[in-house]
Write a protein that holds these residues in place. Structure first.
Motif, PDB file in Angstrom:
ATOM      1  N   ALA A  84       0.865  -1.180   0.000  1.00 36.14           N
ATOM      2  CA  ALA A  84       0.000   0.000   0.000  1.00 36.14           C
ATOM      3  C   ALA A  84       0.897   1.225   0.000  1.00 36.14           C
ATOM      4  N   ARG A 118       3.052  -6.114  -9.060  1.00 36.40           N
ATOM      5  CA  ARG A 118       2.358  -5.170  -9.935  1.00 36.40           C
ATOM      6  C   ARG A 118       2.693  -3.725  -9.545  1.00 36.40           C
ATOM      7  N   VAL A 119       2.607  -3.456  -8.252  1.00 35.69           N
ATOM      8  CA  VAL A 119       2.847  -2.085  -7.802  1.00 35.69           C
ATOM      9  C   VAL A 119       4.258  -1.624  -8.175  1.00 35.69           C
ATOM     10  N   VAL A 168      -2.951   5.889  -1.694  1.00 38.83           N
ATOM     11  CA  VAL A 168      -3.012   6.253  -3.105  1.00 38.83           C
ATOM     12  C   VAL A 168      -3.155   5.005  -3.977  1.00 38.83           C
ATOM     13  N   GLU A 169      -2.438   3.943  -3.595  1.00 42.28           N
ATOM     14  CA  GLU A 169      -2.490   2.744  -4.417  1.00 42.28           C
ATOM     15  C   GLU A 169      -2.251   1.524  -3.546  1.00 42.28           C
ATOM     16  N   TYR A 170      -2.990   0.469  -3.849  1.00 39.40           N
ATOM     17  CA  TYR A 170      -2.827  -0.788  -3.128  1.00 39.40           C
ATOM     18  C   TYR A 170      -2.886  -1.901  -4.155  1.00 39.40           C
ATOM     19  N   GLY A 171      -2.034  -2.889  -4.022  1.00 41.50           N
ATOM     20  CA  GLY A 171      -2.107  -3.993  -4.965  1.00 41.50           C
ATOM     21  C   GLY A 171      -1.056  -5.033  -4.672  1.00 41.50           C
ATOM     22  N   PRO A 203       2.913   0.516 -11.657  1.00 40.36           N
ATOM     23  CA  PRO A 203       1.982   1.243 -10.800  1.00 40.36           C
ATOM     24  C   PRO A 203       0.975   2.013 -11.651  1.00 40.36           C
ATOM     25  N   VAL A 204      -0.235   2.109 -11.128  1.00 41.67           N
ATOM     26  CA  VAL A 204      -1.282   2.783 -11.895  1.00 41.67           C
ATOM     27  C   VAL A 204      -1.219   4.293 -11.677  1.00 41.67           C
ATOM     28  N   GLU A 205      -0.980   4.673 -10.421  1.00 45.17           N
ATOM     29  CA  GLU A 205      -1.039   6.090 -10.082  1.00 45.17           C
ATOM     30  C   GLU A 205       0.301   6.778 -10.321  1.00 45.17           C
ATOM     31  N   THR A 236       2.448   7.132  -7.226  1.00 46.77           N
ATOM     32  CA  THR A 236       3.158   5.912  -6.844  1.00 46.77           C
ATOM     33  C   THR A 236       4.405   5.762  -7.698  1.00 46.77           C
ATOM     34  N   GLN A 237       4.200   5.916  -9.002  1.00 50.03           N
ATOM     35  CA  GLN A 237       5.319   5.790  -9.930  1.00 50.03           C
ATOM     36  C   GLN A 237       6.441   6.760  -9.547  1.00 50.03           C
TER      37      GLN A 237
END
Ligand SMILES: Nc1ncnc2c1ncn2[C@@H]1O[C@H](COP(=O)(O)OP(=O)(O)OP(=O)(O)O)[C@@H](O)[C@H]1O
Ligand SMILES: [Mg+2]
Lengths: 237, 265
Positions: free
Chosen positions: B231, B246-247, B239-242, B251-253, B256-257
């Motif tokens: 997380a 994958r994270v 902001v992002e959890y996964g 990362p999607v956000e 996060t990236q």
């Protein structure tokens, strides 16, 4: 690609890596163009130059390896950075192969000067070579700009190249059957055609890697048939 | 060509051991967490990452009600352990903390012998019927913490006589001695050298066979190495959890990236 790293040297390292690849790409483009022109114009000196230029590209490939090893060891890249580093190794390898095919084509064009071949057959190679040249230029642009749409367009065009290769293959067989004296020359042309078609496959791979850098995946949902799956062994499932 | 495709399947998620719903935390008038929804998967390691002050420790402390003792702290929302709200009136906090153990950033052995450090918890929780049983618990805990071989011949020496890495493993042994279900770790390796860190990481990987673990870490590599879920917190928000792979790869956000690639600022 994205905003800047807090550690600026990291950006410099990544930029250098991309610069090396762009340099390789530019050289590979020239090599393919020159190899095709050497054949078309029966220009032995030009063919020789293609052959003697090849080690330069091998050296750049080695430099990419060194740079990526350093980046991995010193910067521990993550996410997009990691993808950039990994794809750089593969793109460099693909460009090195493409340049190799140009070199092989140049070598055969030297041999071909003493063989009898119908001019139409040589024109056929040129017809196959042009879209490959264009695809290489486009994929390098896509690489430089991180343009996934453009990369996808290149990837989709590979099917045409494959078809064009198949057509040329038949055409060359026909010439050989019509005039057995052309067999030696046409066999060389067949190998050249195969080389150019393989170069096209590597260009397709680069297109997928351009996408992978940005998104984490290629275009594998719907790949054009045929061409050998060079890297599939490395793909985790 | 198949490029390195990073496929993820969240379908087969393990069940949540703990679950935070709309968790808001205030220190006086200052809000530190905003509507945090986060599950902790059973027998897996969940890493909490994010820049300093983003609320990782605050969230971790919510999970075993350590914020109860922080002056001015107020927790809103629901935090469940096996579906039961741990902030319910009837919950015995001492019992709760036996179920949810904690390991801190700085190894903090009691000023007692190695043996007593581990035996203390089981004794006050009445987990051992006699000396033999207590001995067995101490030995098992030290073994599980990977420390037994190093200390078995000097159990009566003070815990503080151990090296930093050994002390941290002693604290882990102390935490697992009361057979908790969940272990919370707040930067457990930040005071350790790379070898001691590797030992702890290896230990965490073994512990997850039996325990649910939540770890706060500032080392992205450590989060990537030890956790299965990650997380990313920023400014009190998740902001992002996964799934960790994958994270850390796609990362999607953007935030996060930027954080995990070192572009924050
Ligand atoms: N006891 C406290 N009293 C007042 N404010 C606090 C207290 N503890 C934390 N805070 C504030 O709450 C916010 C979140 O703090 P927290 O300690 O949870 O961050 P963190 O993510 O663990 O940071 P770090 O990585 O530096 O340990 C910060 O703004 C902090 O100043
Ligand atoms: Mg903290």
């Amino acid at each position: 690609m994205a905003s800047e790293h807090t550690v600026r040297r990291f950006d410099q390292d990544l930029d250098q890596l991309s610069a090396t690849i762009s340099e390789m790409g530019g050289l590979a483009e020239v090599q393919i163009a020159d190899a095709l022109r050497a054949l078309r114009d029966r220009d032995g000196a030009l063919a020789e130059r293609v052959i003697s230029t090849d080690p330069k590209i091998d050296a750049l490939d080695a430099r990419v390896q060194d740079q990526t090893v350093q980046l991995l060891a010193l910067r521990q890249p993550m996410a997009v950075d990691l993808r950039v580093v990994l794809s750089s190794i593969k793109i460099a390898a693909a460009l090195e192969r493409i340049a190799d095919y140009a070199k092989n084509t140049a070598k055969r064009s030297l041999v071909l000067r003493d063989a009898s071949v119908p001019p139409a057959a040589i024109a056929g190679i040129d017809r196959l070579g042009r879209p490959v040249q264009a695809a290489l230029k486009d994929v390098l642009d896509a690489f430089a700009n991180g343009d996934v749409d453009k990369a996808r367009a290149v990837w989709e065009r590979d099917e045409e190249i494959d078809q064009s290769y198949t057509a040329l293959f038949r055409e060359l067989l026909t010439y050989m059957m019509e005039d057995p004296r052309s067999i030696t020359g046409c066999t060389h042309l067949l190998f050249m055609a195969k080389n150019i078609e393989r170069a096209g496959d590597h260009i397709t791979n680069i297109a997928e890697l351009v996408s992978f850098r940005r998104t984490g995946h290629g275009f594998a949902d719907r790949r054009p048939k045929g061409s050998a799956d060079l890297y599939s062994a490395a793909a985790p499932r | 060509m198949t490029v390195l495709n990073i496929a993820t399947s969240i379908d087969a998620l393990p069940p949540p051991k703990m679950q935070g719903d709309k968790v808001n935390v205030y220190y006086g008038a200052k809000q530190a967490l905003f509507d945090v929804d986060l599950s902790v998967r059973e027998r897996h390691v969940t890493a909490l990452i994010g820049p300093s002050g983003c609320g990782k420790s605050t969230f971790l402390r919510c999970l075993n009600r350590m914020n109860d003792v922080v002056e001015g702290a107020r927790v809103e929302g629901r935090i469940a352990l096996d579906g039961q709200d741990i902030y319910d009136r009837g919950v015995d906090v001492v019992q709760l903390r036996a179920r949810i153990g904690m390991v801190f950033q700085k190894p903090n052995p009691f000023p007692k012998s190695i043996y007593e450090n581990v035996a203390y918890g089981p004794r006050i929780h009445g987990l051992a019927a006699g000396r033999a049983e207590l001995d067995a618990i101490v030995e098992t805990s030290l073994r599980r913490a990977g420390l037994w071989k190093e200390v078995s011949d000097r159990l009566d020496q003070p815990g503080t006589s151990l090296s930093g890495g050994q002390q941290q493993r002693l604290c882990i042994a102390r935490a697992i001695a009361v057979s908790p279900e969940v272990i919370l770790m707040d930067e457990p390796c930040s005071a350790l050298d790379p070898i001691a860190t590797a030992t702890i990481e290896e230990l965490i990987d073994e512990l997850r066979q039996n325990f649910t673990i939540v770890i706060v870490t500032h080392s992205m590599q450590q989060a990537a190495r030890v956790s299965q879920f990650t997380a990313f917190f920023h400014l009190g928000v998740v902001v992002e959890y996964g799934e960790t792979p994958r994270v850390f790869t796609t990362p999607v956000e953007k935030r996060t990236q930027d954080y995990i690639t070192g572009r924050f600022g």
